[in-house]
Design a protein around this motif. Structure first.
Motif, mmCIF file in Angstrom:
data_model
loop_
_atom_site.group_PDB
_atom_site.id
_atom_site.type_symbol
_atom_site.label_atom_id
_atom_site.label_comp_id
_atom_site.label_asym_id
_atom_site.label_seq_id
_atom_site.Cartn_x
_atom_site.Cartn_y
_atom_site.Cartn_z
ATOM 1 N N LYS A 179 0.835 -1.186 0.000
ATOM 2 C CA LYS A 179 0.000 0.000 0.000
ATOM 3 C C LYS A 179 0.880 1.250 0.000
ATOM 4 C CE LYS A 179 -3.690 2.340 2.515
ATOM 5 N NZ LYS A 179 -4.569 2.302 3.710
ATOM 6 N N THR A 180 0.596 2.133 -0.934
ATOM 7 C CA THR A 180 1.404 3.338 -1.075
ATOM 8 C C THR A 180 1.093 4.336 0.032
ATOM 9 O OG1 THR A 180 1.460 3.081 -3.476
ATOM 10 C CG2 THR A 180 1.983 5.260 -2.599
ATOM 11 N N ILE A 181 2.144 4.858 0.654
ATOM 12 C CA ILE A 181 1.995 5.924 1.638
ATOM 13 C C ILE A 181 2.263 7.228 0.898
ATOM 14 C CG2 ILE A 181 2.862 6.921 3.779
ATOM 15 C CD1 ILE A 181 3.761 4.109 4.580
ATOM 16 N N GLN A 182 1.299 8.114 0.909
ATOM 17 C CA GLN A 182 1.394 9.330 0.099
ATOM 18 C C GLN A 182 1.230 10.582 0.940
ATOM 19 O OE1 GLN A 182 -0.400 9.223 -3.919
ATOM 20 N NE2 GLN A 182 -1.625 10.977 -3.260
ATOM 21 N N THR A 183 2.115 11.537 0.734
ATOM 22 C CA THR A 183 2.020 12.832 1.410
ATOM 23 C C THR A 183 2.218 13.928 0.368
ATOM 24 O OG1 THR A 183 4.395 12.888 1.920
ATOM 25 C CG2 THR A 183 2.930 11.932 3.585
ATOM 26 N N SER A 184 1.774 15.123 0.671
ATOM 27 C CA SER A 184 1.955 16.240 -0.252
ATOM 28 C C SER A 184 2.480 17.454 0.494
ATOM 29 C CB SER A 184 0.644 16.582 -0.959
ATOM 30 O OG SER A 184 -0.332 17.027 -0.034
ATOM 31 N N GLU A 185 3.271 18.244 -0.204
ATOM 32 C CA GLU A 185 3.854 19.463 0.362
ATOM 33 C C GLU A 185 3.656 20.605 -0.628
ATOM 34 O OE1 GLU A 185 8.276 21.389 1.335
ATOM 35 O OE2 GLU A 185 8.077 19.241 0.889
ATOM 36 N N LYS A 186 3.090 21.698 -0.160
ATOM 37 C CA LYS A 186 2.916 22.863 -1.019
ATOM 38 C C LYS A 186 4.278 23.516 -1.238
ATOM 39 C CE LYS A 186 -0.282 24.444 -2.439
ATOM 40 N NZ LYS A 186 -0.905 24.198 -3.762
ATOM 41 N N ALA A 187 4.509 23.898 -2.495
ATOM 42 C CA ALA A 187 5.753 24.586 -2.854
ATOM 43 C C ALA A 187 5.378 25.741 -3.772
ATOM 44 C CB ALA A 187 6.713 23.632 -3.559
ATOM 45 N N GLY A 188 5.220 26.926 -3.185
ATOM 46 C CA GLY A 188 4.737 28.063 -3.963
ATOM 47 C C GLY A 188 3.350 27.759 -4.469
ATOM 48 N N GLY A 189 3.159 27.924 -5.790
ATOM 49 C CA GLY A 189 1.869 27.593 -6.387
ATOM 50 C C GLY A 189 1.784 26.154 -6.836
ATOM 51 N N GLY A 190 2.807 25.362 -6.537
ATOM 52 C CA GLY A 190 2.825 23.959 -6.939
ATOM 53 C C GLY A 190 2.802 23.024 -5.744
ATOM 54 N N THR A 191 2.960 21.740 -6.025
ATOM 55 C CA THR A 191 2.907 20.716 -4.982
ATOM 56 C C THR A 191 3.941 19.638 -5.247
ATOM 57 O OG1 THR A 191 0.519 21.055 -4.694
ATOM 58 C CG2 THR A 191 1.442 19.006 -3.846
ATOM 59 N N VAL A 192 4.609 19.189 -4.185
ATOM 60 C CA VAL A 192 5.477 18.021 -4.278
ATOM 61 C C VAL A 192 4.702 16.860 -3.686
ATOM 62 C CG1 VAL A 192 7.645 16.946 -3.585
ATOM 63 C CG2 VAL A 192 7.585 19.401 -4.081
ATOM 64 N N LEU A 193 4.392 15.879 -4.527
ATOM 65 C CA LEU A 193 3.645 14.704 -4.103
ATOM 66 C C LEU A 193 4.633 13.565 -3.875
ATOM 67 C CD1 LEU A 193 0.801 13.473 -3.682
ATOM 68 C CD2 LEU A 193 0.876 12.786 -6.099
ATOM 69 N N ARG A 194 4.784 13.154 -2.611
ATOM 70 C CA ARG A 194 5.745 12.106 -2.266
ATOM 71 C C ARG A 194 5.019 10.783 -2.032
ATOM 72 N NH1 ARG A 194 7.728 16.650 0.322
ATOM 73 N NH2 ARG A 194 9.835 17.280 -0.353
ATOM 74 N N LYS A 195 5.569 9.736 -2.638
ATOM 75 C CA LYS A 195 4.994 8.396 -2.497
ATOM 76 C C LYS A 195 6.060 7.440 -1.969
ATOM 77 C CE LYS A 195 1.815 8.962 -6.411
ATOM 78 N NZ LYS A 195 1.405 8.396 -7.721
ATOM 79 N N GLN A 196 5.712 6.690 -0.939
ATOM 80 C CA GLN A 196 6.586 5.646 -0.421
ATOM 81 C C GLN A 196 5.935 4.305 -0.743
ATOM 82 O OE1 GLN A 196 7.919 6.124 3.630
ATOM 83 N NE2 GLN A 196 7.804 8.351 3.514
ATOM 84 N N LEU A 197 6.667 3.449 -1.456
ATOM 85 C CA LEU A 197 6.118 2.170 -1.853
ATOM 86 C C LEU A 197 7.227 1.143 -2.036
ATOM 87 C CD1 LEU A 197 5.400 2.280 -5.664
ATOM 88 C CD2 LEU A 197 6.144 4.304 -4.439
ATOM 89 N N THR A 198 6.836 -0.097 -2.271
ATOM 90 C CA THR A 198 7.815 -1.153 -2.508
ATOM 91 C C THR A 198 7.685 -1.651 -3.936
ATOM 92 O OG1 THR A 198 6.323 -2.890 -1.737
ATOM 93 C CG2 THR A 198 7.800 -1.879 -0.104
ATOM 94 N N ASP A 199 8.794 -2.138 -4.465
ATOM 95 C CA ASP A 199 8.820 -2.644 -5.834
ATOM 96 C C ASP A 199 9.892 -3.728 -5.906
ATOM 97 O OD1 ASP A 199 9.201 -3.082 -8.604
ATOM 98 O OD2 ASP A 199 8.553 -1.041 -9.065
#
Length: 221
Positions: A179-199
């Motif tokens: 199951k993907t663990i997902q967080t987001s961080e605002k960066a100015g008018g954009g967003t950094v979407l971080r995903k932690q997963l296994t492969d």
């Protein structure tokens, strides 16, 4: 040839814009936006007008059109250069592997003239860092630069930048992504979407960091 009142106003204003841009070169030289590119084009147009005895104001507008495209090209080129710089920090980490920066070809069309050029734009970069090295000074610095790069691109583009942090499945686990663990961080008018997963394709004891953006196939500038 005497300059008209309009011509006398255009040259110092355009020159001032370029001088101000040069004065701030240490702040953001590589990521000049379309406006700065237009200013450069304007001054170039005025200089050309003086040589060819054409109207300076008209030449300024023509120069600005070219400068807008130049500004877009410079911004995309800077992103690629900075992606390489961020990835290079990981080369100092023992056992790390850095992939080649991937790019997309974007068809950039000038709104005024209809001229179209193919521009290389940053698409993705991937770095493998041994988990055992993540808490070392070099490991922390590599992750800091990768995170900073993701934030910078998100801020400048005002778009979403995906940053995946991938590890191999635990021993004995099924070879499917957890199951993907997902967080987001605002960066100015954009967003950094971080995903932690296994492969299962990721080597054991390695953390793979991948930064990726979605580019349009066509854009007007």
């Amino acid at each position: 040839m005497l300059c008209s009142k309009r011509q006398r106003l255009v040259l110092p204003i355009a020159a001032s814009m370029v001088l101000n841009a040069c004065a701030n070169v240490d702040i953001d030289q590589k990521t000049q936006n379309v406006g700065v590119g237009a200013a450069v084009g304007c001054v170039a147009g005025v200089a050309l007008a003086k040589l060819t005895r054409n109207d300076a104001a008209t030449a300024c507008v023509a120069g600005a059109v070219v400068g807008g495209l130049i500004g877009y090209q410079r911004a995309r080129s800077a992103e690629i250069d900075e992606a390489r710089e961020a990835a290079d920090a990981a080369r100092k980490v023992e056992g790390a592997k850095v992939s080649t920066v991937q790019t997309d070809a974007v068809s950039a069309t000038d709104k005024q003239t209809g001229k179209t050029e193919s521009v290389s734009a940053f698409k993705s970069v991937s770095v493998d860092i041994p988990i055992s090295q993540l808490d070392t000074p070099d490991g922390r610095e590599a992750m800091r630069k990768l995170n900073d790069y993701a934030r910078k691109v998100a801020t400048q583009r005002e778009e979403t930048v995906e940053m995946s942090i991938v590890t191999a499945p635990a021993k004995g686990a099924k070879a499917v992504a957890a199951k993907t663990i997902q967080t987001s961080e605002k960066a100015g008018g954009g967003t950094v979407l971080r995903k932690q997963l296994t492969d299962a394709r990721v080597p054991a004891n390695v953390q793979r960091v991948n930064i990726e953006v979605k580019n349009p196939t066509k854009v007007s500038v």
